[in-house]
Write a protein that holds these residues in place. Structure first.
Motif, mmCIF file in Angstrom:
data_model
loop_
_atom_site.group_PDB
_atom_site.id
_atom_site.type_symbol
_atom_site.label_atom_id
_atom_site.label_comp_id
_atom_site.label_asym_id
_atom_site.label_seq_id
_atom_site.Cartn_x
_atom_site.Cartn_y
_atom_site.Cartn_z
ATOM 1 N N PHE A 102 1.089 -1.174 0.041
ATOM 2 C CA PHE A 102 0.502 0.107 0.407
ATOM 3 C C PHE A 102 0.844 1.215 -0.161
ATOM 4 C CE2 PHE A 102 -2.342 3.153 2.571
ATOM 5 C CZ PHE A 102 -3.953 3.755 1.562
ATOM 6 N N VAL A 103 1.448 1.208 0.659
ATOM 7 C CA VAL A 103 3.066 2.342 0.658
ATOM 8 C C VAL A 103 3.626 2.793 -0.484
ATOM 9 C CG1 VAL A 103 5.302 3.442 1.492
ATOM 10 C CG2 VAL A 103 3.195 2.148 3.021
ATOM 11 N N PHE A 104 4.146 1.991 -1.337
ATOM 12 C CA PHE A 104 4.009 1.683 -2.581
ATOM 13 C C PHE A 104 3.305 2.192 -3.185
ATOM 14 C CE2 PHE A 104 8.773 -0.105 -3.172
ATOM 15 C CZ PHE A 104 9.237 0.084 -1.761
ATOM 16 N N PHE A 105 1.871 1.870 -3.111
ATOM 17 C CA PHE A 105 1.281 1.937 -4.326
ATOM 18 C C PHE A 105 0.877 3.843 -4.143
ATOM 19 C CE2 PHE A 105 -3.301 2.780 -5.527
ATOM 20 C CZ PHE A 105 -3.759 2.381 -6.528
ATOM 21 N N VAL A 106 0.874 4.249 -2.620
ATOM 22 C CA VAL A 106 0.817 5.465 -2.667
ATOM 23 C C VAL A 106 2.412 6.330 -2.959
ATOM 24 C CG1 VAL A 106 0.522 7.057 -0.906
ATOM 25 C CG2 VAL A 106 -0.413 5.380 -0.421
ATOM 26 N N ILE A 107 2.948 5.794 -3.160
ATOM 27 C CA ILE A 107 4.689 6.919 -3.535
ATOM 28 C C ILE A 107 3.859 6.957 -5.297
ATOM 29 C CG2 ILE A 107 7.085 6.390 -4.066
ATOM 30 C CD1 ILE A 107 7.023 5.241 -1.417
ATOM 31 N N GLY A 108 3.400 5.478 -6.298
ATOM 32 C CA GLY A 108 3.657 5.324 -7.128
ATOM 33 C C GLY A 108 2.216 6.721 -8.474
ATOM 34 N N LEU A 109 1.542 6.771 -7.402
ATOM 35 C CA LEU A 109 0.574 7.351 -7.775
ATOM 36 C C LEU A 109 1.394 9.303 -7.307
ATOM 37 C CD1 LEU A 109 -3.082 6.296 -5.579
ATOM 38 C CD2 LEU A 109 -2.663 6.728 -7.424
ATOM 39 N N CYS A 110 1.476 9.070 -6.315
ATOM 40 C CA CYS A 110 2.301 10.351 -6.100
ATOM 41 C C CYS A 110 3.926 11.307 -6.882
ATOM 42 C CB CYS A 110 3.161 10.779 -4.918
ATOM 43 S SG CYS A 110 2.420 10.489 -2.867
ATOM 44 N N VAL A 111 3.965 10.169 -7.438
ATOM 45 C CA VAL A 111 5.062 10.149 -9.334
ATOM 46 C C VAL A 111 4.032 10.496 -9.312
ATOM 47 C CG1 VAL A 111 6.949 8.685 -10.211
ATOM 48 C CG2 VAL A 111 7.083 8.560 -7.810
ATOM 49 N N ASN A 112 3.103 9.467 -10.582
ATOM 50 C CA ASN A 112 2.153 9.981 -11.174
ATOM 51 C C ASN A 112 1.450 11.206 -11.298
ATOM 52 O OD1 ASN A 112 2.013 7.613 -13.304
ATOM 53 N ND2 ASN A 112 0.752 6.550 -12.201
ATOM 54 N N ASN A 113 1.282 11.970 -10.157
ATOM 55 C CA ASN A 113 0.688 12.968 -9.651
ATOM 56 C C ASN A 113 2.073 14.175 -10.308
ATOM 57 O OD1 ASN A 113 -1.893 12.180 -9.213
ATOM 58 N ND2 ASN A 113 -1.360 12.114 -6.897
ATOM 59 N N TYR A 114 3.159 13.872 -9.484
ATOM 60 C CA TYR A 114 4.122 14.585 -9.581
ATOM 61 C C TYR A 114 4.761 15.046 -10.831
ATOM 62 C CZ TYR A 114 9.542 16.965 -9.923
ATOM 63 O OH TYR A 114 9.796 17.276 -9.458
ATOM 64 N N ARG A 115 4.355 13.367 -11.945
ATOM 65 C CA ARG A 115 4.620 14.192 -13.309
ATOM 66 C C ARG A 115 3.631 15.357 -13.907
ATOM 67 N NH1 ARG A 115 5.857 7.718 -14.815
ATOM 68 N NH2 ARG A 115 8.466 7.679 -13.914
ATOM 69 N N LYS A 116 2.795 14.522 -13.930
ATOM 70 C CA LYS A 116 1.737 15.484 -14.378
ATOM 71 C C LYS A 116 1.968 16.988 -14.080
ATOM 72 C CE LYS A 116 -1.951 11.885 -14.799
ATOM 73 N NZ LYS A 116 -3.590 11.526 -13.750
ATOM 74 N N ASN A 117 2.309 17.217 -12.900
ATOM 75 C CA ASN A 117 2.576 18.666 -12.786
ATOM 76 C C ASN A 117 3.601 18.939 -13.241
ATOM 77 O OD1 ASN A 117 -0.330 19.111 -10.931
ATOM 78 N ND2 ASN A 117 1.601 18.192 -9.381
ATOM 79 N N ILE A 118 4.667 18.251 -13.897
ATOM 80 C CA ILE A 118 5.293 18.469 -14.321
ATOM 81 C C ILE A 118 5.002 19.759 -15.650
ATOM 82 C CG2 ILE A 118 7.921 18.155 -15.207
ATOM 83 C CD1 ILE A 118 7.962 19.551 -12.335
ATOM 84 N N GLN A 119 4.178 18.292 -16.229
ATOM 85 C CA GLN A 119 3.894 18.264 -17.794
ATOM 86 C C GLN A 119 3.210 19.558 -17.891
ATOM 87 O OE1 GLN A 119 2.572 14.567 -18.374
ATOM 88 N NE2 GLN A 119 5.089 13.906 -18.951
ATOM 89 N N SER A 120 2.454 19.657 -17.113
ATOM 90 C CA SER A 120 1.325 20.889 -17.117
ATOM 91 C C SER A 120 2.003 22.755 -16.983
ATOM 92 C CB SER A 120 0.537 20.789 -16.261
ATOM 93 O OG SER A 120 1.184 20.841 -15.044
ATOM 94 N N VAL A 121 3.655 22.914 -16.184
ATOM 95 C CA VAL A 121 4.311 23.259 -16.295
ATOM 96 C C VAL A 121 4.531 23.804 -17.391
ATOM 97 C CG1 VAL A 121 5.867 24.617 -15.243
ATOM 98 C CG2 VAL A 121 3.838 23.481 -13.419
#
Length: 433
Positions: A413-432
Protein backbone atom coordinates in the motif's frame (compact mmCIF):
# COMPACT_ATOMS: atom_id res chain seq x y z
CA UNK A 1 -35.77 -19.65 -16.00
CA UNK A 2 -33.00 -20.58 -18.45
CA UNK A 3 -30.75 -17.91 -16.94
CA UNK A 4 -31.31 -19.27 -13.43
CA UNK A 5 -30.52 -22.80 -14.61
CA UNK A 6 -27.29 -21.58 -16.22
CA UNK A 7 -26.29 -19.70 -13.07
CA UNK A 8 -26.85 -22.85 -10.97
CA UNK A 9 -24.83 -25.01 -13.38
CA UNK A 10 -21.93 -22.57 -13.58
CA UNK A 11 -22.06 -21.82 -9.84
CA UNK A 12 -21.93 -25.50 -8.92
CA UNK A 13 -19.06 -26.04 -11.34
CA UNK A 14 -17.12 -23.15 -9.81
CA UNK A 15 -17.73 -24.51 -6.31
CA UNK A 16 -16.42 -27.92 -7.33
CA UNK A 17 -13.35 -26.39 -8.98
CA UNK A 18 -12.42 -24.60 -5.77
CA UNK A 19 -13.38 -27.36 -3.37
CA UNK A 20 -10.42 -29.70 -3.55
CA UNK A 21 -8.64 -31.96 -1.11
CA UNK A 22 -7.10 -29.25 1.05
CA UNK A 23 -10.46 -27.50 1.39
CA UNK A 24 -11.93 -30.67 2.86
CA UNK A 25 -9.03 -31.42 5.21
CA UNK A 26 -8.32 -27.94 6.62
CA UNK A 27 -11.59 -26.88 8.36
CA UNK A 28 -12.08 -29.85 10.76
CA UNK A 29 -8.49 -29.53 11.96
CA UNK A 30 -9.11 -25.85 12.63
CA UNK A 31 -12.26 -26.76 14.57
CA UNK A 32 -10.50 -28.96 17.14
CA UNK A 33 -8.12 -26.08 17.93
CA UNK A 34 -10.64 -23.25 18.31
CA UNK A 35 -13.26 -25.14 20.34
CA UNK A 36 -16.10 -22.78 21.26
CA UNK A 37 -14.73 -19.90 19.15
CA UNK A 38 -16.51 -21.36 16.14
CA UNK A 39 -18.22 -18.37 14.57
CA UNK A 40 -15.32 -15.94 14.72
CA UNK A 41 -13.13 -18.61 13.13
CA UNK A 42 -15.65 -19.33 10.37
CA UNK A 43 -15.77 -15.60 9.61
CA UNK A 44 -11.99 -15.33 9.46
CA UNK A 45 -11.62 -18.42 7.29
CA UNK A 46 -14.34 -17.10 4.99
CA UNK A 47 -12.52 -13.81 4.46
CA UNK A 48 -9.43 -15.43 2.95
CA UNK A 49 -10.83 -18.78 1.81
CA UNK A 50 -14.00 -17.45 0.13
CA UNK A 51 -14.00 -13.66 -0.26
CA UNK A 52 -10.54 -13.36 -1.79
CA UNK A 53 -11.16 -16.05 -4.45
CA UNK A 54 -14.48 -14.37 -5.28
CA UNK A 55 -12.60 -11.08 -5.70
CA UNK A 56 -10.18 -12.95 -7.96
CA UNK A 57 -13.08 -13.89 -10.23
CA UNK A 58 -14.36 -10.31 -10.05
CA UNK A 59 -10.96 -8.81 -10.94
CA UNK A 60 -10.78 -10.85 -14.15
CA UNK A 61 -14.42 -10.15 -15.01
CA UNK A 62 -13.83 -6.41 -14.62
CA UNK A 63 -10.69 -6.59 -16.75
CA UNK A 64 -11.89 -8.71 -19.67
CA UNK A 65 -12.20 -12.41 -20.39
CA UNK A 66 -9.19 -14.20 -18.84
CA UNK A 67 -6.04 -13.79 -16.77
CA UNK A 68 -4.17 -12.22 -19.70
CA UNK A 69 -6.57 -9.27 -19.67
CA UNK A 70 -5.99 -8.84 -15.93
CA UNK A 71 -2.21 -8.95 -16.31
CA UNK A 72 -2.21 -6.56 -19.28
CA UNK A 73 -3.71 -3.85 -17.09
CA UNK A 74 -0.34 -3.73 -15.33
CA UNK A 75 2.25 -4.82 -17.87
CA UNK A 76 2.05 -6.72 -21.16
CA UNK A 77 4.67 -9.25 -20.03
CA UNK A 78 3.22 -9.79 -16.56
CA UNK A 79 0.37 -12.04 -17.66
CA UNK A 80 2.70 -14.46 -19.44
CA UNK A 81 5.31 -14.69 -16.68
CA UNK A 82 3.03 -14.68 -13.64
CA UNK A 83 0.41 -16.81 -15.39
CA UNK A 84 2.99 -19.47 -16.27
CA UNK A 85 4.26 -19.57 -12.68
CA UNK A 86 0.71 -19.90 -11.35
CA UNK A 87 -0.17 -22.65 -13.81
CA UNK A 88 2.96 -24.65 -12.97
CA UNK A 89 2.19 -24.34 -9.24
CA UNK A 90 -1.51 -25.19 -9.35
CA UNK A 91 -0.99 -27.60 -12.23
CA UNK A 92 1.31 -30.60 -12.70
CA UNK A 93 3.99 -29.59 -10.19
CA UNK A 94 1.96 -29.30 -6.97
CA UNK A 95 -1.84 -29.16 -6.90
CA UNK A 96 -2.65 -31.81 -9.50
CA UNK A 97 -0.39 -34.52 -8.00
CA UNK A 98 -1.79 -33.66 -4.56
CA UNK A 99 -5.36 -34.39 -5.67
CA UNK A 100 -4.50 -37.95 -6.69
CA UNK A 101 -2.27 -38.53 -3.66
CA UNK A 102 -5.04 -37.37 -1.30
CA UNK A 103 -7.59 -39.55 -3.08
CA UNK A 104 -5.36 -42.56 -2.46
CA UNK A 105 -4.41 -41.83 1.16
CA UNK A 106 -7.87 -40.78 2.40
CA UNK A 107 -10.30 -42.24 -0.13
CA UNK A 108 -8.73 -45.58 -1.01
CA UNK A 109 -6.18 -46.69 1.59
CA UNK A 110 -8.56 -46.91 4.61
CA UNK A 111 -10.78 -49.41 2.77
CA UNK A 112 -8.04 -51.19 0.81
CA UNK A 113 -4.91 -51.10 2.99
CA UNK A 114 -2.84 -53.21 0.60
CA UNK A 115 -3.59 -51.13 -2.50
CA UNK A 116 -0.87 -49.57 -4.63
CA UNK A 117 -0.83 -45.80 -5.26
CA UNK A 118 0.38 -46.35 -8.82
CA UNK A 119 -2.88 -48.02 -9.91
CA UNK A 120 -4.97 -45.36 -8.15
CA UNK A 121 -2.97 -42.65 -9.91
CA UNK A 122 -3.43 -44.30 -13.32
CA UNK A 123 -7.20 -44.62 -12.86
CA UNK A 124 -7.54 -41.12 -11.39
CA UNK A 125 -5.73 -39.36 -14.22
CA UNK A 126 -7.35 -41.52 -16.88
CA UNK A 127 -10.74 -40.21 -15.70
CA UNK A 128 -9.34 -36.67 -15.46
CA UNK A 129 -8.02 -36.92 -19.02
CA UNK A 130 -11.38 -38.16 -20.37
CA UNK A 131 -13.28 -35.26 -18.78
CA UNK A 132 -10.67 -32.64 -19.71
CA UNK A 133 -10.01 -33.55 -23.33
CA UNK A 134 -13.12 -31.67 -24.52
CA UNK A 135 -12.88 -28.30 -22.69
CA UNK A 136 -16.23 -26.95 -23.89
CA UNK A 137 -18.00 -29.70 -21.91
CA UNK A 138 -16.08 -29.32 -18.65
CA UNK A 139 -18.42 -26.87 -16.91
CA UNK A 140 -21.58 -28.79 -17.78
CA UNK A 141 -20.08 -32.17 -16.81
CA UNK A 142 -18.77 -30.87 -13.50
CA UNK A 143 -21.75 -28.64 -12.71
CA UNK A 144 -24.52 -31.06 -13.66
CA UNK A 145 -23.06 -34.47 -12.80
CA UNK A 146 -20.17 -34.48 -10.34
CA UNK A 147 -20.96 -31.55 -8.02
CA UNK A 148 -24.48 -32.63 -7.00
CA UNK A 149 -23.07 -35.96 -5.76
CA UNK A 150 -20.33 -34.15 -3.85
CA UNK A 151 -22.77 -31.72 -2.25
CA UNK A 152 -25.23 -34.45 -1.25
CA UNK A 153 -22.56 -36.40 0.64
CA UNK A 154 -21.11 -33.32 2.36
CA UNK A 155 -24.50 -31.84 3.28
CA UNK A 156 -25.61 -35.19 4.70
CA UNK A 157 -22.44 -35.42 6.81
CA UNK A 158 -22.78 -31.84 8.09
CA UNK A 159 -26.53 -31.90 8.78
CA UNK A 160 -26.33 -35.17 10.74
CA UNK A 161 -23.28 -33.86 12.60
CA UNK A 162 -25.03 -30.61 13.56
CA UNK A 163 -28.30 -32.24 14.63
CA UNK A 164 -26.56 -35.05 16.52
CA UNK A 165 -23.13 -33.74 17.56
CA UNK A 166 -20.65 -36.24 18.95
CA UNK A 167 -19.66 -33.87 21.77
CA UNK A 168 -20.26 -30.29 22.87
CA UNK A 169 -17.69 -27.67 21.79
CA UNK A 170 -14.99 -27.56 24.44
CA UNK A 171 -12.87 -24.67 25.61
CA UNK A 172 -10.55 -23.98 22.70
CA UNK A 173 -6.78 -24.28 22.82
CA UNK A 174 -6.61 -20.68 21.55
CA UNK A 175 -7.88 -17.26 22.62
CA UNK A 176 -10.56 -15.53 20.55
CA UNK A 177 -8.01 -13.32 18.77
CA UNK A 178 -5.77 -16.32 18.13
CA UNK A 179 -8.73 -18.28 16.74
CA UNK A 180 -9.46 -15.44 14.31
CA UNK A 181 -5.80 -15.34 13.26
CA UNK A 182 -5.70 -19.11 12.74
CA UNK A 183 -8.84 -19.07 10.60
CA UNK A 184 -7.56 -16.14 8.58
CA UNK A 185 -4.13 -17.66 7.90
CA UNK A 186 -5.49 -21.15 7.16
CA UNK A 187 -7.96 -19.67 4.68
CA UNK A 188 -5.06 -17.81 3.12
CA UNK A 189 -3.24 -21.13 2.71
CA UNK A 190 -6.04 -22.75 0.68
CA UNK A 191 -4.38 -21.11 -2.35
CA UNK A 192 -7.75 -20.62 -4.05
CA UNK A 193 -6.86 -17.06 -5.06
CA UNK A 194 -4.24 -18.50 -7.41
CA UNK A 195 -6.84 -20.77 -8.94
CA UNK A 196 -9.54 -18.09 -9.08
CA UNK A 197 -7.75 -15.86 -11.61
CA UNK A 198 -7.33 -18.89 -13.88
CA UNK A 199 -10.75 -20.48 -13.31
CA UNK A 200 -12.35 -17.13 -14.15
CA UNK A 201 -11.44 -17.61 -17.81
CA UNK A 202 -13.12 -21.04 -17.87
CA UNK A 203 -16.28 -19.66 -16.26
CA UNK A 204 -16.42 -16.63 -18.55
CA UNK A 205 -15.93 -18.85 -21.63
CA UNK A 206 -18.73 -21.13 -20.45
CA UNK A 207 -20.97 -18.10 -19.92
CA UNK A 208 -20.29 -16.86 -23.45
CA UNK A 209 -20.91 -20.35 -24.86
CA UNK A 210 -24.36 -20.28 -23.30
CA UNK A 211 -25.21 -17.16 -25.28
CA UNK A 212 -24.40 -14.32 -22.88
CA UNK A 213 -22.33 -12.18 -25.23
CA UNK A 214 -23.08 -8.66 -23.96
CA UNK A 215 -20.61 -7.51 -21.31
CA UNK A 216 -23.26 -6.43 -18.78
CA UNK A 217 -25.16 -9.71 -19.14
CA UNK A 218 -21.98 -11.78 -18.97
CA UNK A 219 -20.86 -9.99 -15.82
CA UNK A 220 -24.23 -10.52 -14.10
CA UNK A 221 -24.19 -14.27 -14.78
CA UNK A 222 -20.54 -14.67 -13.69
CA UNK A 223 -21.04 -12.64 -10.50
CA UNK A 224 -24.28 -14.48 -9.63
CA UNK A 225 -22.56 -17.84 -10.22
CA UNK A 226 -19.64 -16.73 -8.06
CA UNK A 227 -22.04 -15.70 -5.28
CA UNK A 228 -23.73 -19.12 -5.41
CA UNK A 229 -20.36 -20.89 -5.24
CA UNK A 230 -19.34 -18.66 -2.31
CA UNK A 231 -22.56 -19.47 -0.43
CA UNK A 232 -21.98 -23.22 -0.90
CA UNK A 233 -18.39 -22.88 0.26
CA UNK A 234 -19.43 -20.90 3.35
CA UNK A 235 -21.94 -23.56 4.39
CA UNK A 236 -19.51 -26.44 3.82
CA UNK A 237 -16.52 -24.74 5.45
CA UNK A 238 -18.59 -23.59 8.41
CA UNK A 239 -20.12 -27.03 8.83
CA UNK A 240 -16.75 -28.79 8.70
CA UNK A 241 -15.24 -26.38 11.27
CA UNK A 242 -18.23 -27.10 13.53
CA UNK A 243 -17.77 -30.86 13.08
CA UNK A 244 -14.13 -30.51 14.11
CA UNK A 245 -15.06 -28.48 17.18
CA UNK A 246 -17.65 -31.09 18.25
CA UNK A 247 -15.59 -34.18 17.37
CA UNK A 248 -14.58 -34.81 20.99
CA UNK A 249 -10.90 -34.84 20.00
CA UNK A 250 -8.40 -33.15 22.31
CA UNK A 251 -5.03 -31.95 21.09
CA UNK A 252 -3.65 -31.83 17.57
CA UNK A 253 -1.73 -35.09 17.44
CA UNK A 254 -4.19 -36.66 14.99
CA UNK A 255 -3.48 -36.03 11.31
CA UNK A 256 -5.95 -34.10 9.19
CA UNK A 257 -6.95 -37.12 7.14
CA UNK A 258 -7.32 -39.34 10.22
CA UNK A 259 -9.47 -36.66 11.88
CA UNK A 260 -11.78 -36.50 8.88
CA UNK A 261 -12.20 -40.28 8.86
CA UNK A 262 -12.76 -40.25 12.63
CA UNK A 263 -15.52 -37.63 12.28
CA UNK A 264 -17.27 -39.40 9.41
CA UNK A 265 -17.20 -42.75 11.22
CA UNK A 266 -18.65 -41.24 14.40
CA UNK A 267 -21.43 -39.43 12.54
CA UNK A 268 -22.36 -41.95 9.83
CA UNK A 269 -21.26 -45.17 11.50
CA UNK A 270 -20.00 -47.97 9.28
CA UNK A 271 -20.90 -45.93 6.20
CA UNK A 272 -18.62 -43.08 7.30
CA UNK A 273 -15.48 -44.37 5.63
CA UNK A 274 -17.32 -44.95 2.35
CA UNK A 275 -18.97 -41.50 2.51
CA UNK A 276 -15.71 -39.68 3.10
CA UNK A 277 -13.98 -41.75 0.41
CA UNK A 278 -16.62 -40.65 -2.11
CA UNK A 279 -16.35 -37.03 -0.94
CA UNK A 280 -12.57 -37.00 -1.25
CA UNK A 281 -12.61 -38.70 -4.65
CA UNK A 282 -15.22 -36.30 -6.06
CA UNK A 283 -13.65 -33.19 -4.54
CA UNK A 284 -10.22 -34.10 -5.88
CA UNK A 285 -11.51 -35.24 -9.26
CA UNK A 286 -13.53 -32.09 -9.96
CA UNK A 287 -10.57 -29.90 -9.01
CA UNK A 288 -8.19 -32.00 -11.11
CA UNK A 289 -10.44 -31.69 -14.16
CA UNK A 290 -10.63 -27.92 -13.79
CA UNK A 291 -6.88 -27.55 -13.25
CA UNK A 292 -5.97 -29.81 -16.17
CA UNK A 293 -8.31 -27.90 -18.45
CA UNK A 294 -6.83 -24.59 -17.29
CA UNK A 295 -3.25 -25.80 -17.85
CA UNK A 296 -4.00 -26.98 -21.38
CA UNK A 297 -5.88 -23.83 -22.32
CA UNK A 298 -3.33 -21.41 -20.87
CA UNK A 299 -0.18 -22.91 -22.38
CA UNK A 300 -1.88 -23.55 -25.71
CA UNK A 301 -2.73 -19.84 -25.95
CA UNK A 302 0.69 -18.82 -24.61
CA UNK A 303 2.43 -20.74 -27.42
CA UNK A 304 -0.09 -19.51 -30.03
CA UNK A 305 -1.24 -23.07 -30.66
CA UNK A 306 2.23 -24.49 -31.33
CA UNK A 307 1.58 -26.80 -28.40
CA UNK A 308 -1.86 -28.32 -28.86
CA UNK A 309 -4.46 -28.42 -26.08
CA UNK A 310 -4.85 -32.22 -26.17
CA UNK A 311 -1.06 -32.73 -26.05
CA UNK A 312 -0.74 -30.40 -23.05
CA UNK A 313 -3.59 -32.13 -21.21
CA UNK A 314 -2.00 -35.53 -21.84
CA UNK A 315 1.47 -34.42 -20.70
CA UNK A 316 -0.01 -32.73 -17.63
CA UNK A 317 -1.84 -35.90 -16.61
CA UNK A 318 1.24 -38.07 -17.16
CA UNK A 319 3.58 -35.79 -15.18
CA UNK A 320 1.05 -35.36 -12.37
CA UNK A 321 0.55 -39.11 -12.18
CA UNK A 322 4.27 -39.71 -11.73
CA UNK A 323 4.63 -37.06 -9.00
CA UNK A 324 1.48 -38.12 -7.14
CA UNK A 325 2.96 -41.43 -5.96
CA UNK A 326 5.46 -39.53 -3.77
CA UNK A 327 2.65 -38.91 -1.24
CA UNK A 328 0.72 -35.94 0.14
CA UNK A 329 3.20 -34.97 2.87
CA UNK A 330 6.15 -34.83 0.47
CA UNK A 331 4.18 -32.78 -2.05
CA UNK A 332 3.04 -30.29 0.62
CA UNK A 333 6.56 -29.97 2.03
CA UNK A 334 7.98 -29.30 -1.42
CA UNK A 335 5.17 -26.91 -2.38
CA UNK A 336 5.25 -24.48 0.53
CA UNK A 337 8.19 -22.19 -0.46
CA UNK A 338 7.17 -21.55 -4.11
CA UNK A 339 3.54 -21.00 -3.14
CA UNK A 340 4.55 -18.65 -0.32
CA UNK A 341 6.35 -16.57 -2.95
CA UNK A 342 3.70 -16.33 -5.66
CA UNK A 343 0.59 -16.06 -3.47
CA UNK A 344 1.15 -12.52 -2.07
CA UNK A 345 1.89 -11.23 -5.56
CA UNK A 346 -1.39 -12.54 -6.94
CA UNK A 347 -3.40 -11.28 -3.96
CA UNK A 348 -1.89 -7.81 -4.40
CA UNK A 349 -2.81 -7.83 -8.09
CA UNK A 350 -6.38 -8.95 -7.37
CA UNK A 351 -7.08 -6.60 -4.46
CA UNK A 352 -5.66 -3.46 -6.04
CA UNK A 353 -7.45 -4.02 -9.34
CA UNK A 354 -10.77 -4.62 -7.57
CA UNK A 355 -10.41 -1.71 -5.13
CA UNK A 356 -8.66 0.91 -7.27
CA UNK A 357 -9.15 -0.34 -10.85
CA UNK A 358 -11.99 2.05 -11.70
CA UNK A 359 -10.25 5.12 -10.33
CA UNK A 360 -6.55 4.58 -10.99
CA UNK A 361 -5.88 3.87 -14.66
CA UNK A 362 -2.11 4.45 -14.77
CA UNK A 363 0.15 1.44 -14.40
CA UNK A 364 2.95 2.76 -12.17
CA UNK A 365 1.12 2.52 -8.79
CA UNK A 366 0.19 -1.12 -9.46
CA UNK A 367 3.74 -1.94 -10.57
CA UNK A 368 5.13 -0.34 -7.40
CA UNK A 369 2.69 -2.31 -5.20
CA UNK A 370 3.63 -5.58 -6.93
CA UNK A 371 7.34 -4.79 -6.51
CA UNK A 372 6.84 -4.35 -2.77
CA UNK A 373 4.88 -7.61 -2.48
CA UNK A 374 7.53 -9.45 -4.50
CA UNK A 375 10.34 -8.21 -2.26
CA UNK A 376 8.49 -9.15 0.94
CA UNK A 377 7.48 -12.53 -0.52
CA UNK A 378 11.12 -13.25 -1.38
CA UNK A 379 12.17 -12.36 2.16
CA UNK A 380 9.45 -14.63 3.55
CA UNK A 381 10.67 -17.55 1.45
CA UNK A 382 14.21 -16.91 2.70
CA UNK A 383 12.80 -17.12 6.24
CA UNK A 384 10.97 -20.37 5.43
CA UNK A 385 14.02 -22.12 3.99
CA UNK A 386 16.18 -20.85 6.86
CA UNK A 387 18.77 -18.73 5.03
CA UNK A 388 18.03 -15.52 6.95
CA UNK A 389 20.34 -14.93 9.91
CA UNK A 390 18.49 -14.69 13.24
CA UNK A 391 19.57 -11.06 13.78
CA UNK A 392 18.30 -10.08 10.34
CA UNK A 393 15.05 -11.99 10.89
CA UNK A 394 14.40 -10.03 14.10
CA UNK A 395 14.73 -6.80 12.12
CA UNK A 396 12.31 -7.98 9.41
CA UNK A 397 9.78 -9.06 12.04
CA UNK A 398 9.26 -5.35 12.71
CA UNK A 399 7.43 -5.20 9.36
CA UNK A 400 3.69 -5.28 10.24
CA UNK A 401 2.24 -8.82 10.01
CA UNK A 402 5.53 -10.28 8.68
CA UNK A 403 5.46 -12.97 11.35
CA UNK A 404 2.04 -14.07 10.04
CA UNK A 405 3.20 -14.21 6.39
CA UNK A 406 1.14 -11.09 5.66
CA UNK A 407 4.08 -8.70 5.63
CA UNK A 408 3.27 -7.62 2.08
CA UNK A 409 0.06 -5.78 3.09
CA UNK A 410 1.47 -2.48 4.44
CA UNK A 411 4.52 -2.15 2.13
CA UNK A 412 2.42 -2.77 -0.99
CA UNK A 413 0.00 0.00 0.00
CA UNK A 414 2.86 2.40 0.81
CA UNK A 415 4.48 1.74 -2.56
CA UNK A 416 1.11 2.12 -4.28
CA UNK A 417 0.73 5.58 -2.73
CA UNK A 418 4.29 6.46 -3.74
CA UNK A 419 3.44 5.47 -7.32
CA UNK A 420 0.40 7.73 -7.23
CA UNK A 421 2.50 10.64 -5.93
CA UNK A 422 5.10 10.12 -8.65
CA UNK A 423 2.36 10.13 -11.30
CA UNK A 424 0.87 13.33 -9.92
CA UNK A 425 4.33 14.94 -9.81
CA UNK A 426 4.90 14.03 -13.47
CA UNK A 427 1.56 15.49 -14.44
CA UNK A 428 2.32 18.72 -12.60
CA UNK A 429 5.72 19.01 -14.30
CA UNK A 430 4.14 18.45 -17.71
CA UNK A 431 1.41 21.02 -17.04
CA UNK A 432 4.04 23.62 -16.06
CA UNK A 433 5.93 22.99 -19.28
Amino acid sequence: MRKLRDIITIGFALFAMFFGAGNLLLPPFIGIQVGNHIWITILAFGLTGILLPFLGILSVTNSGYDFNDLGHRINKNLAAILGAVIMICIGPLIALPRTAATTFEVGVLPSFPNSNPIWTSILFFAITWLFSIVPSKVVDLVGNILTPFLLIVLVMLIVVGITSPVAAPQEGLLLTSESFTLGFIEGYQTLDVLASVIFAGIIISATKAKGYERIAEKNKVVIASGALAAACLFFIYGGLIYLGATAGVEGTDMSRSALLIHISNNILGKYGTLAIAISIALACLTTAIALTTAVGTFFSKLTNGRLGYKLLVTVSCLLSGVLSVTGVDNIIQFAYPPLAFVYPIVITLVLYIVIFGRFVKTKLPYIMALMASTIIAALNVMKIVGILHADILIWFNHIPFFAYELGWVVPSFVFFVIGLCVNNYRKNIQSVR
